[in-house]
Every structure is written in structure tokens, then in C-alpha cells.
Design an enzyme around this catalytic site. Structure first.
Site, mmCIF file in Angstrom:
data_model
loop_
_atom_site.group_PDB
_atom_site.id
_atom_site.type_symbol
_atom_site.label_atom_id
_atom_site.label_comp_id
_atom_site.label_asym_id
_atom_site.label_seq_id
_atom_site.Cartn_x
_atom_site.Cartn_y
_atom_site.Cartn_z
ATOM 1 N N ARG A 162 -1.325 5.353 8.616
ATOM 2 C CA ARG A 162 -1.166 6.024 8.014
ATOM 3 C C ARG A 162 -3.004 6.329 7.390
ATOM 4 N NH1 ARG A 162 3.325 5.056 8.276
ATOM 5 N NH2 ARG A 162 5.312 5.550 6.517
ATOM 6 N N SER A 237 6.966 6.689 -0.179
ATOM 7 C CA SER A 237 6.427 5.635 -0.215
ATOM 8 C C SER A 237 4.801 5.974 -1.402
ATOM 9 C CB SER A 237 5.565 5.011 1.111
ATOM 10 O OG SER A 237 6.915 4.673 2.122
ATOM 11 N N GLU A 333 -0.349 4.769 -1.279
ATOM 12 C CA GLU A 333 -0.748 5.691 -0.299
ATOM 13 C C GLU A 333 -1.198 6.728 -0.019
ATOM 14 O OE1 GLU A 333 2.455 7.336 2.692
ATOM 15 O OE2 GLU A 333 2.917 5.266 3.036
HETATM 16 N N1 EPU Z 1 12.106 -3.747 0.130
HETATM 17 C C1 EPU Z 1 12.745 -4.875 -0.822
HETATM 18 N N2 EPU Z 1 13.481 -4.114 -1.304
HETATM 19 C C2 EPU Z 1 12.693 -2.684 -1.702
HETATM 20 C C3 EPU Z 1 12.073 -2.051 0.346
HETATM 21 C C4 EPU Z 1 12.539 -2.494 0.776
HETATM 22 O O1 EPU Z 1 13.157 -5.605 0.070
HETATM 23 O O2 EPU Z 1 12.855 -2.161 -2.807
HETATM 24 C C5 EPU Z 1 12.711 -4.343 2.003
HETATM 25 C C6 EPU Z 1 13.440 -4.909 2.888
HETATM 26 O O3 EPU Z 1 15.057 -5.244 2.792
HETATM 27 C C7 EPU Z 1 13.130 -4.768 4.143
HETATM 28 C C8 EPU Z 1 11.486 -4.329 4.291
HETATM 29 O O4 EPU Z 1 11.003 -4.232 2.798
HETATM 30 O O5 EPU Z 1 13.147 -6.478 4.479
HETATM 31 C C9 EPU Z 1 11.179 -3.489 5.005
HETATM 32 O O6 EPU Z 1 11.956 -2.321 4.636
HETATM 33 P P1 EPU Z 1 11.801 -0.655 4.839
HETATM 34 O O7 EPU Z 1 12.697 -1.147 6.272
HETATM 35 O O8 EPU Z 1 13.111 -0.203 4.360
HETATM 36 O O9 EPU Z 1 10.861 0.004 4.761
HETATM 37 P P2 EPU Z 1 9.421 0.446 4.088
HETATM 38 O O10 EPU Z 1 8.615 -1.193 4.375
HETATM 39 O O11 EPU Z 1 9.840 -0.226 3.399
HETATM 40 C C10 EPU Z 1 8.201 1.412 5.617
HETATM 41 C C11 EPU Z 1 7.302 3.010 5.350
HETATM 42 C C12 EPU Z 1 8.643 4.333 5.067
HETATM 43 C C13 EPU Z 1 9.523 4.920 6.574
HETATM 44 C C14 EPU Z 1 10.079 3.045 6.689
HETATM 45 C C15 EPU Z 1 11.008 3.618 7.681
HETATM 46 C C16 EPU Z 1 5.391 2.344 4.413
HETATM 47 C C17 EPU Z 1 4.494 2.844 2.962
HETATM 48 N N3 EPU Z 1 6.501 3.148 4.396
HETATM 49 O O12 EPU Z 1 8.655 1.307 4.394
HETATM 50 O O13 EPU Z 1 7.497 5.365 5.174
HETATM 51 O O14 EPU Z 1 10.103 5.535 6.043
HETATM 52 O O15 EPU Z 1 9.237 1.718 6.772
HETATM 53 O O16 EPU Z 1 10.173 3.217 9.201
HETATM 54 O O17 EPU Z 1 4.798 1.950 5.419
HETATM 55 C C18 EPU Z 1 6.427 6.872 3.315
HETATM 56 O O18 EPU Z 1 5.394 6.527 4.128
HETATM 57 O O19 EPU Z 1 6.534 7.776 2.299
HETATM 58 C C19 EPU Z 1 8.173 6.668 4.083
HETATM 59 C C20 EPU Z 1 9.133 7.082 3.338
#
Ligand code: EPU
Length: 337
Positions: A162, A237, A333
Site C-alpha cells: 500500500r 480498508s 491507509e
Molecule cells: N478479520 C476479522 N474481522 C473483520 C475483518 C477481518 O476477524 O472484521 C480477519 C479475517 O477473519 C481474516 C483476516 O482478518 O482472518 C484477514 O481478513 P481478509 O482476508 O478479509 O483481509 P483483510 O486483511 O481484512 C486485506 C486488504 C483488502 C483486500 C483483502 C483481500 C488491507 C488493508 N486490506 O484485507 O483491501 O481486499 O485483504 O486481499 O491490506 C482495501 O485496500 O481497500 C481492501 C479492501
């Protein structure tokens, strides 16, 4: 070149925040961009792309240039790959759909990300195991100071999670006018190991999915988890996933053995901010018209008339509580304006 005054930016930012631009000009050509930069309308220039990664906390006292440069052109191609030049004002997802319709591979995992092509490199957009840098060749820019055109190679962009040189060392100095992408025409490198993609594809019995099917799976996942900015204002995010060192991680993991994490190296671990925010009790919470989304705690939302300041206050409240509960600092972010 048409200049508007005290223009509302509500329709130009995906958070749907009401704020105004002192001067506003929509830019449809490089010539217009040069003219606008040379004009003495206001000493300060503010560049606006798709407005999908910013939180407006005040009116913008500047000449706001809305980059509306359009066009997708094939620069060269051979049997296996194609190089496309895409103008900065093209909508990112419409570009992805153009690629899917032509069977150009590489951006399918990046389906449905809000924003424009010209702002995608600034924060090296990423999702489901793919980042913009994986398909990026180089980009064309214009210097705000002297209007010289400059090409930035991939190395010069210094892409990281990012982040890029445009968000860091040379922030606010260059305007990206177009991006060149290298995409595959066959033997697509399909990245489907990301848990939720595999599960989504299984639902449709797709064992050897096409890139279009991968794109559709990503669209389904995003639509089920993330609010559509057309219905509820948001900026994806709001926070980055924080990285902690091995000493901090050992303590954290002992205390919260069920917490998800990604091991980056022997010394660095990334913790999902969404998990931290959910465990701090904020998921689905609403404070006036500012809130934390019910399906994804990383996403802050504007239910209607929240001001940028109210969203920022909520973000700070979350930061403080997460720091208190886990001793981890989560950082935005999104660009706070
Ligand atoms: N999780 C929770 N609670 C929540 C959200 C997530 O416990 O409310 C846990 C999930 O269960 C999982 C972990 O966090 O174990 C990761 O969640 P997820 O795979 O949904 O991905 P993320 O880390 O929340 C990142 C990116 C997203 C991208 C997704 C998929 C960042 C800041 N965000 O989210 O990017 O779509 O991975 O690759 O790196 C964006 O940048 O706007 C965005 C949506």
C-alpha cells in the site's frame, strides 16, 4: 478549460463527504493539464482522481484538478502478452472488465476495487494475493512544478505494501497521466490460493477457472463483505494491516493464540487490523452517521451525513482502543485531507 468556484465535492469522493473546492477544473487533455498548472488561479494545486482513497475533513482551499483523461490503447503485443497504455482517468474496474472481455490476464484478482487507473499506483492497490506492481510496466507523469513529462519505471516507483514513491518521497510533486501495463494473452498465471477465492470457485464447481470466472468470484466475495460506495459511503480498508516484530509477536501470540497472522519473515509478522478492531468491540458500531461496517471491521462508513471530522474522530477512537487492548498501533491507509 472551465473553472468552477466553490464546487461541491460530495459526488467526487467515495465517502460521500460534503466539502467544497475553492476552484475546480475537470481535465480532459494533457494540454489542458499544462494550461491549468501554468495558470495563476490559486497558488495551491490539489489533484483529484477517483476520490476513493481520501477522507475530506475540510474544504479545499486550492485549484482542484479532476483528472478525467480517457483512453485505452494497445502499445504492442505478441503471441503471449500485450502492453496497454491506459489513461489516468479511466475507472479501475471498467479497465479490469475491458481486460476480462479481451482475455488479458493479470488484473482479475483486482476486480471491483474503487478508484481510477491513475491513482492505483500511488498506493499500489492490492487484493487476493495480487498487487498492482505485478502487472505494472511504467507510468507517464507531469511535473507540477515545471510541467515536464517524466516516465517512472517500476524500480523508480519503489512499490511496497500500500505504498510507493508517489505517496512517500515525492508526494504531491507529479501527476500520473497514464499507466502502461503488461498482461498475459495465454498461459495466464492464475492466483486462486487465497482461501476465500478457492471456496467461492468451489461453489460453482470451477476446477480450472478462466480469468473471467476468477474475476466473478472476486466480485462475489467483495460484494458480500464490502459495502458498495454507491449505497454507503466508504473508502475500502480505512487502516493498513500493522506489522510487528518477532518479540512483540511472541507476546501477542501467547496472549491471543487464536488471532490470525501472516509471517512476513523471521522477524516480522502482519496482524489483520480487521481482527483487532472487531475484538476491540467496534464491528457494526454506529456513532451518528459514522460507523464501522458490520461485515468488515476495517471499513469505516458514512451512513449519510457524517462529516469528515466525525469519521476521523471515530478512527482515532478505534486507534486508541486497539493500542490500549493490544499495544499495537494501527495507521490509516486512507489519505486524510
Ligand atoms: N478479520 C476479522 N474481522 C473483520 C475483518 C477481518 O476477524 O472484521 C480477519 C479475517 O477473519 C481474516 C483476516 O482478518 O482472518 C484477514 O481478513 P481478509 O482476508 O478479509 O483481509 P483483510 O486483511 O481484512 C486485506 C486488504 C483488502 C483486500 C483483502 C483481500 C488491507 C488493508 N486490506 O484485507 O483491501 O481486499 O485483504 O486481499 O491490506 C482495501 O485496500 O481497500 C481492501 C479492501
Amino acid at each position: 478549460m472551465h473553472i468552477e468556484e466553490h464546487k461541491s465535492l460530495k459526488d467526487y469522493n467515495t465517502f460521500n463527504i460534503q466539502a467544497t473546492a475553492r476552484y475546480f477544473c475537470s481535465i480532459g487533455s494533457i494540454e489542458d493539464l499544462k494550461l491549468a498548472l501554468q495558470s495563476n488561479i490559486h497558488p495551491d494545486i490539489f489533484i483529484l482522481g477517483g476520490g476513493s482513497n481520501m477522507l475530506l475533513t475540510k474544504n479545499i482551499e486550492a485549484l482542484v484538478l479532476h483528472i478525467n483523461l480517457k483512453g485505452i490503447n494497445i502499445i504492442s503485443e505478441d503471441k503471449n502478452s500485450v502492453i496497454l497504455n491506459v489513461m489516468a482517468g479511466e475507472n479501475w474496474h471498467e479497465f479490469v472488465q475491458y481486460c476480462m472481455n479481451n482475455d488479458y490476464g493479470g488484473v482479475e484478482n483486482l476486480s471491483l476495487i474503487p478508484g481510477n487507473v491513475g491513482t492505483a499506483p500511488i498506493q499500489n492497490i492490492g487484493a487476493y494475493g495480487v498487487e498492482l506492481k505485478d502487472v505494472f510496466l511504467d507510468c507517464n507523469t507531469l511535473s507540477i512544478e515545471n510541467q515536464f513529462e517524466k516516465k517512472f519505471t517500476k524500480e523508480e516507483c519503489k512499490f511496497a505494501y500500500r505504498n510507493s514513491v508517489f505517496k512517500d518521497q515525492i508526494k504531491g510533486k507529479y501527476i500520473i497521466t497514464s499507466v502502461n501495463f503488461k498482461l498475459t494473452k495465454n498461459d495466464h498465471k492464475k492466483i486462486i490460493d487465497y482461501g476465500s477465492i478457492r471456496d467461492e470457485l468451489k461453489k460453482n464447481n470451477s476446477h480450472s477457472p478462466s480469468i473471467k470466472e476468477i474475476s466473478e468470484a472476486v466480485i462475489n466475495i467483495r460484494e458480500s463483505k464490502l459495502p458498495n460506495p454507491k449505497n454507503i459511503g466508504n473508502s475500502g480498508s480505512f487502516f493498513k494491516n500493522p506489522t510487528i516484530n518477532n518479540i512483540q509477536f511472541e507476546k501477542f501470540n501467547k496472549k491471543f493464540p487464536k488471532a490470525p497472522f501472516y509471517k512476513l519473515s523471521e522477524f516480522e509478522f502482519k496482524i489483520p487490523a480487521g481482527w483487532l478492531i472487531e475484538k476491540s468491540g467496534f464491528k457494526g458500531q454506529r456513532f451518528g452517521d459514522a460507523g464501522v461496517h458490520k461485515n468488515q471491521a476495517l471499513v469505516l462508513v458514512n451512513y449519510g451525513n457524517a462529516s469528515g471530522k466525525e469519521i476521523l474522530e471515530l478512527a482515532e477512537k478505534i486507534q486508541t482502543k486497539v493500542k490500549k487492548d493490544f499495544n499495537i498501533l494501527i495507521e490509516p491507509e486512507v489519505n486524510i485531507v
